[in-house]
Every structure is written in structure tokens, then in C-alpha cells.
Motif scaffolding. Structure first.
Motif, mmCIF file in Angstrom:
data_model
loop_
_atom_site.group_PDB
_atom_site.id
_atom_site.type_symbol
_atom_site.label_atom_id
_atom_site.label_comp_id
_atom_site.label_asym_id
_atom_site.label_seq_id
_atom_site.Cartn_x
_atom_site.Cartn_y
_atom_site.Cartn_z
ATOM 1 N N ASP A 135 -3.412 2.011 -3.429
ATOM 2 C CA ASP A 135 -3.780 3.067 -2.660
ATOM 3 C C ASP A 135 -5.245 2.712 -1.920
ATOM 4 O O ASP A 135 -5.996 2.598 -2.613
ATOM 5 C CB ASP A 135 -3.917 4.619 -3.195
ATOM 6 N N THR A 136 -4.917 2.568 -0.472
ATOM 7 C CA THR A 136 -6.545 2.127 0.076
ATOM 8 C C THR A 136 -6.843 3.044 1.075
ATOM 9 O O THR A 136 -7.568 2.968 1.942
ATOM 10 C CB THR A 136 -6.377 0.645 0.707
ATOM 11 N N GLU B 116 0.738 -1.168 0.027
ATOM 12 C CA GLU B 116 0.089 0.000 0.043
ATOM 13 C C GLU B 116 0.769 1.299 -0.076
ATOM 14 O O GLU B 116 1.904 1.246 0.664
ATOM 15 C CB GLU B 116 -0.929 0.038 1.254
#
Length: 225
Positions: A198-199, A53
Motif C-alpha cells: 500500500d503506497t 499496489e
């Protein structure tokens, strides 16, 4: 013809922590001094292998930036370590600011800002409790460096201040400036090749992944019937 004298030996100090034999508290604090190593090699390496991430990657990059700044300030100021450095064989390096303190207070500051901004793996309801452990470890690491004789009180407080300031500044940069480029990084050849994602826009990543994993399994079972 006599051979030239060999240069003096120097230890790799990343994991070379000394304490007085028989001192149980010193033994415990010597392990606490290694927490930055465990975070770097255990936490962030595992994060990149299994999660990849962008928030975590930039978190780690910020720690590297913090350490780079800390080491360069040390080389510029050149303040000596306390007198115990002779026993620790550390008098050839400088002590202000403490890099261990800088590292841990950067980590605690950035982690706390992530939690309070709601950016993380899970939706944390008890935010003060979630932030307790990194701050506790940061203070304990700072104390360990003084107790073991590697730094003075002033040196560890300088490192703590430096790490906190850089942590706040780096968080602002990442989540105000750099985050604009996260979609482009995701869609780049590098991002697609290594599954970089990308979270940070997902409130509860663990629940999101759990629900999608269950849905995928149910869909597979439906197709097989």
C-alpha cells in the motif's frame, strides 16, 4: 439416422465490434469501443505484474463489481437493443444499461477521485488536465456505442450514470472502510508472498521509488569501493 441440427453459432463479443465498410469514423470508434478491454488486459494486468499496489487492485475489483451489477440489471430489465442489432447480430442480448458506458464512467470517476485526493503514482499539480483524458475517452466510448448501433442514447446515459454512482460509492468504501485492512493484507502470508503493498500514504510514489533506487545504487557502489 439423421444427425440432430447443430445449435446456432454465437460470437465472443468482447472484441467483436462491427462498423460499416469504408466508414473511417466508424472504424475509429470501433477501436474506441475496445478501450475497456485495453484498460483491463493492458493497464491492470501490467499494474499487478509490476506494481502490485492495493489501491490499483481494489480499483480493478471495483470495475468487476460495476460490470457484475450492470450485467445483472440488464438481465432483470431485459430492454432490447436498437433495431440495428439485427445487422450486428446482437439481438439476443439486452441493452439497458450500456456496460461499456458503465465501465468507462466508473473508471473516470474513480480515477478523478484518486487524483483529487492526492492518491496516485505522482504528485499531480494540474489536476483538471490529468483528469481530462479518462473523461474524454468515457464520453467518446459512450458516443461510439450509439454511433455503431449497439445502444440507444438512453441506454448509454443509464450506463454512464450507473458507472459514476458505483465509482463514487466504491471509492468511499475503499478509502473509508477497506483501507483499514491494507496493513494487515501487506503483512499477511499472501501479501508477503506476492509483494502486495500500500503506497497511498506516500504523496509522490514515483519520486519515492526514484530516490530509494538511487540511494540503493549509491550504497552498493560505496560498499564495493
Amino acid at each position: 439416422m439423421p444427425l440432430p441440427p447443430l445449435p446456432p453459432l454465437k460470437a465472443v463479443t468482447v472484441t467483436h465490434v462491427r462498423y460499416h465498410r469504408g466508414d473511417r469514423l466508424g472504424h475509429f470508434l470501433a477501436w474506441i469501443s475496445l478501450v475497456p478491454v485495453f484498460i483491463s488486459l493492458g493497464g491492470f494486468v501490467s499494474h499487478f505484474i509490476f506494481r502490485r499496489e492495493l489501491q490499483g487492485i481494489f480499483f480493478f475489483l471495483g470495475l468487476l463489481v460495476s460490470q457484475f451489477i450492470s450485467e445483472n440489471i440488464k438481465a432483470w430489465v431485459q430492454q432490447a437493443r436498437p433495431e440495428t442489432c439485427a445487422l450486428l447480430e446482437m439481438c439476443d442480448s439486452h441493452g439497458w444499461p450500456s456496460s461499456h458506458s458503465s465501465y468507462m464512467f466508473f473508471f473516470a470517476t474513480y480515477y478523478t477521485l484518486l487524483i483529487y485526493r492526492g492518491i496516485g503514482l505522482a504528485d499531480t499539480k494540474n489536476k483538471p488536465l490529468a483528469c481530462f483524458l479518462p473523461w474524454f475517452l468515457a464520453v467518446l466510448t459512450m458516443y461510439s456505442r450509439v454511433y455503431l448501433g449497439y445502444h440507444t442514447v438512453g441506454q448509454v446515459f443509464a450506463g454512464a450514470t450507473l458507472g459514476s454512482v458505483i465509482g463514487w460509492a466504491w471509492f468511499w468504501l475503499v478509502n473509508t472502510v477497506f483501507c483499514r485492512y491494507f496493513p494487515a493484507i501487506e503483512e499477511s502470508a499472501f501479501g508477503r508472498r506476492f509483494y502486495i503493498k500500500d503506497t497511498s500514504h506516500i504523496p509522490n510514489v514515483l519520486k519515492f521509488e526514484y530516490d530509494n533506487a538511487r540511494a540503493a545504487r549509491k550504497n552498493l557502489e560505496f560498499k564495493s569501493n
